[in-house]
Design a protein around this motif. Structure first.
Motif, short mmCIF file in Angstrom:
data_model
loop_
_atom_site.label_atom_id
_atom_site.label_comp_id
_atom_site.label_asym_id
_atom_site.label_seq_id
_atom_site.Cartn_x
_atom_site.Cartn_y
_atom_site.Cartn_z
N SER A 74 -18.23 14.60 7.97
CA SER A 74 -19.64 14.84 7.71
C SER A 74 -19.78 15.72 6.46
N ARG A 75 -20.99 15.81 5.95
CA ARG A 75 -21.21 16.62 4.74
C ARG A 75 -20.80 18.08 4.97
N THR A 118 -22.39 11.05 11.48
CA THR A 118 -22.12 12.45 11.16
C THR A 118 -23.25 13.07 10.36
N LYS A 119 -24.01 12.26 9.64
CA LYS A 119 -25.21 12.79 8.98
C LYS A 119 -26.21 13.27 10.02
N ASP A 143 -24.89 16.50 11.37
CA ASP A 143 -25.19 17.59 10.43
C ASP A 143 -26.64 18.05 10.60
#
Length: 271
Positions: free
Chosen positions: A113-114, A167-168, A171
């Protein structure tokens, strides 16, 4: 510009790590192979990884693990940064981790993720500084650091194409702990129906979105209780509880003691 660090831990185990930065398109001249296992992470921009019949378009946060002697090539598009680690003659201690990341012994594509990508980049830059240091226990330190980097991938990565989208959403949950997040909003963010989003999220994280939110809230609560002098009401509001009583009940249900008792225990143990 390329930032390069190279080290030989022993006569057998060799490590080469660097960050490659490019301001324009670039590409390898052709397919190549080498005796080192190669781990590449896209830190900024996008890239193409090609091996055999596979062509992977990689976005920021995606990782490719290329086993030794695998013919492959990379291309980078526009401004991009890649972090790379080459490992040759990997010691037995690290092999189980690598097998977990590449269970079939073939190239693997995984996603961070970021937020986890940013955390890994900080960890990786610290590793590059370690390589520049004079260490009393060089071999043990280098092996331990590589183990930490591999463990980070194992704990924080996902392997499906859809995972980067999921995963965005994860986040978003972590960045909005003080807010009530609706499943419908998260599903829209991921471009999925609510039922598909729930299934994909649970497959990726092993938790429902609500359970994941609770896990993140507890981790943040413990961090704030142990690392800051913020009063408990402020901590409660920061992670989404507007009533101190509700936060205290929730915390005690999970941990068996109140937030103030947990904080005191941590500080007593530290002293």
């Amino acid at each position: 510009m390329t930032e390069t660090k190279t080290s030989s831990v022993s006569n057998d185990f060799r490590i080469r790590s660097f960050i490659g930065t490019h301001d324009k398109d670039w590409s390898d001249k052709g397919f190549h192979q080498h005796p080192s296992l190669e781990i590449s992470i896209v830190l900024e921009g996008s890239a193409l990884a090609e091996h055999g019949e596979h062509r992977w378009l990689l976005e920021s946060g995606e990782v490719v693990i290329m086993p030794a002697w695998t013919p492959h090539r990379f291309e980078g598009y526009r401004k991009n940064r890649l972090g790379l680690i080459h490992l040759e003659n990997v010691p037995e201690r690290l092999l189980p981790l690598l097998r977990s990341l590449t269970p079939d012994g073939k190239p693997a594509r995984i996603a961070l993720s970021r937020l986890d990508k940013e955390r890994f980049e900080r960890l990786f830059r610290e590793w590059l500084r370690i390589l520049s240091s004079r260490l009393k226990e060089q071999q043990r330190s280098y092996t331990a650091w590589i183990e930490v980097l591999l463990l980070f991938f194992l704990e924080h990565s996902s392997a499906e194409d859809q995972a980067l989208t999921i995963t965005k959403a994860a986040d978003y949950i972590r960045e909005h702990l003080a807010e009530g997040v609706q499943i419908g909003d998260l599903a829209s963010l991921a471009g999925l129906t609510e039922s598909a989003f729930r299934r994909q999220f649970e497959w990726t994280y092993g938790l429902s979105p609500k359970q994941y939110q609770h896990q993140c809230r507890m981790a943040e609560a413990k961090w704030l209780l142990s690392s800051s002098d913020k009063d408990i009401q402020e901590i409660a509001e920061q992670i989404g509880f507007h009533r101190l009583h509700s936060f205290s009940q929730w915390f005690k249900l999970q941990e068996g003691i109140s937030p103030s008792e947990w904080r005191k225990m941590q500080r007593d143990n530290f002293i």
